[in-house]
Design a protein around this motif. Structure first.
Motif, short mmCIF file in Angstrom:
data_model
loop_
_atom_site.label_atom_id
_atom_site.label_comp_id
_atom_site.label_asym_id
_atom_site.label_seq_id
_atom_site.Cartn_x
_atom_site.Cartn_y
_atom_site.Cartn_z
N HIS A 274 0.86 -1.19 0.00
CA HIS A 274 0.00 0.00 0.00
C HIS A 274 0.89 1.23 0.00
O HIS A 274 1.91 1.28 0.70
CB HIS A 274 -0.91 0.00 1.23
CG HIS A 274 -2.02 1.01 1.18
ND1 HIS A 274 -1.81 2.37 1.32
CD2 HIS A 274 -3.36 0.84 1.00
CE1 HIS A 274 -2.97 3.00 1.23
NE2 HIS A 274 -3.92 2.10 1.04
N ARG A 275 0.52 2.22 -0.79
CA ARG A 275 1.31 3.45 -0.88
C ARG A 275 1.48 4.13 0.47
O ARG A 275 2.48 4.78 0.74
CB ARG A 275 0.64 4.39 -1.88
CG ARG A 275 1.33 5.72 -2.06
CD ARG A 275 0.65 6.49 -3.18
NE ARG A 275 1.01 7.89 -3.17
CZ ARG A 275 0.16 8.89 -3.30
NH1 ARG A 275 -1.13 8.62 -3.44
NH2 ARG A 275 0.57 10.13 -3.29
N GLY A 276 0.47 3.99 1.34
CA GLY A 276 0.55 4.63 2.65
C GLY A 276 1.51 3.97 3.60
O GLY A 276 1.95 4.58 4.59
N LEU A 277 1.85 2.70 3.35
CA LEU A 277 2.76 1.96 4.22
C LEU A 277 4.13 1.95 3.57
O LEU A 277 4.37 1.25 2.59
CB LEU A 277 2.25 0.53 4.41
CG LEU A 277 3.02 -0.33 5.41
CD1 LEU A 277 2.78 0.14 6.83
CD2 LEU A 277 2.61 -1.80 5.28
N ASN A 278 5.05 2.73 4.10
CA ASN A 278 6.37 2.84 3.52
C ASN A 278 7.42 2.94 4.62
O ASN A 278 7.10 2.90 5.81
CB ASN A 278 6.44 4.04 2.58
CG ASN A 278 6.02 5.33 3.26
OD1 ASN A 278 6.69 5.82 4.17
ND2 ASN A 278 4.87 5.88 2.85
N MET A 279 8.65 3.09 4.22
CA MET A 279 9.75 3.04 5.17
C MET A 279 9.63 4.11 6.26
O MET A 279 9.90 3.86 7.43
CB MET A 279 11.09 3.17 4.44
CG MET A 279 12.29 2.92 5.32
SD MET A 279 13.84 3.06 4.41
CE MET A 279 13.74 1.64 3.32
#
Length: 392
Positions: A274-279
């Motif tokens: 998901h784009r919202g879940l990132n490093m």
């Protein structure tokens, strides 16, 4: 819970059965000039930046260098390239007798729907009028969907898609459906992950965050994990969070809201693409799950376990995929039809676990899982101050 150890010989036997007969034939990947003396012109197309795209492309180029298609000196520039655009800049300056990475043949939609339509139209116009490209690297689901069409006939190598089959990029695992299209497929990747997670945790209610769109369902692997839920008798508890047509902050906020909602309803969470879940965001987004001692399994295999997911499949580097893409590219440029080349490449089945996460939530990881894990981490890293490429 004790897991059965599967013999490596048996695993190899099963894998061999899944491969087509010609997979065992000796392949020739050596470089050739275009029409005996020219260079092959290569383009690049992506929906936007995503964590996997730059390392996958670097791995592909590394294998091309080993095969002689490009000079090894490219490695010095790539070592400092952090995103797809900087990787492409390096490639346009690469020393090669066989390949030209065309400077103005780079398309990105920045995960914006309106730009996506414009970039696709621009590519199609070039592909049908100028016809000056010999192969295009298509990174991700949006790219694959945009270019897997008979509106043009430029060879397309689709890389780094979560589910090329369900997202409609290919017709089947065995056949792309288009003579000029090839997309790597692992038809049971997410089903295997969820089965393993269930065997370890024994959850009754599994939380999943996804966008309710064809791409979102594909990224979350819903077509694979839904049947597993019915078979094993656990409930899928879903929460919808948009990632397209919203800002980065809105995408992250939607995932956080879903985690806060799911934390009170489930006993495990499958962290999907998901784009919202990132490093940068993952540490903050996992806080509601930590507060409720919820075990997590990450679909992604890059940074998630380091940053607080309890476990994922292992992927210490992208070499296995990069080799596959580079060798497929070599075969296409040597004259094979993309559609005729096997698309199946199964992910490695090694596991990564973070025992610090397990300890924090009070979960006892089985001894067999810890001893068999390819990598066992004992700290939770904070990536919030480090550079990151967010996307999907």
């Amino acid at each position: 819970m004790k897991l059965c150890r599967i013999s490596p010989v048996f695993s190899l036997f099963v894998l061999c059965l899944a491969l087509p007969p010609f997979a065992f034939a000796q392949q020739n990947y050596q470089p050739v000039h275009k029409n005996g003396e020219g260079k092959w012109r290569i383009g690049f197309y992506q929906g936007g930046e995503y964590n996997d795209y730059a390392p996958v492309t670097k791995a592909l180029v590394g294998r091309l260098a080993e095969l002689g298609w490009i000079k090894p000196s490219i490695g010095e520039c790539l070592a400092t390239a952090r995103d797809s655009e900087s990787v492409w800049t390096c490639l346009t300056r690469a020393d090669s007798d066989y390949l030209e990475f065309v400077a103005d043949a780079f398309w990105t939609a920045q995960w914006k729907d309106d730009l996506r339509q414009a970039r696709r139209a621009d590519f199609m116009n070039r592909a049908t009028t100028r016809r000056d490209l010999d192969l295009v690297l298509a990174l991700g689901t949006w790219a694959g969907q945009d270019l897997a069409t008979d509106e043009h006939d430029i060879p397309v190598l689709v890389c780094s898609t979560s589910n090329a089959l369900f997202s409609g990029i290919v017709q089947s695992a065995e056949d792309s459906g288009h003579d000029h299209v090839h997309a790597r497929v692992d038809p049971t990747r997410y089903a295997r992950q969820v089965r393993l997670f269930h065997r370890i945790v024994g959850f009754k209610r599994l939380g999943v965050v996804y966008e309710n769109s064809r791409e979102g369902i594909s990224y979350a692997g819903m077509d694979q994990i839904g049947p597993v839920a019915r078979e094993l008798g656990f409930e899928l508890v879903t929460c919808e969070a948009p990632f397209s047509g919203v800002t980065q902050a809105e995408a992250e906020g939607a995932v956080l809201a879903c985690h806060e909602e799911l934390a009170a309803k489930v006993d495990a969470v499958y962290l999907t693409i998901h784009r919202g879940l990132n490093m940068k965001s993952i540490g903050r987004l996992l806080e509601p799950l930590f507060a409720r001692n919820i075990p997590t399994f990450a679909m992604g295999t890059l940074y998630e376990v380091n940053a607080g997911a309890m476990m994922s499949m292992a992927q210490p580097d992208f070499r296995y995929a990069g080799d596959f893409y580079a060798e497929t590219m070599a075969r296409i440029l040597r004259g094979e039809r993309p559609r005729d080349i096997s698309q199946i490449l199964l992910d490695p089945q090694d596991v990564r676990v973070n025992i610090a996460v397990a300890k924090r939530i009070g979960f006892h990881l089985p001894v067999d899982i810890i001893s068999d894990a390819q990598e066992t981490l004992s700290v939770i890293e904070d990536y919030r101050e480090q550079p990151d490429s967010a996307g999907k």
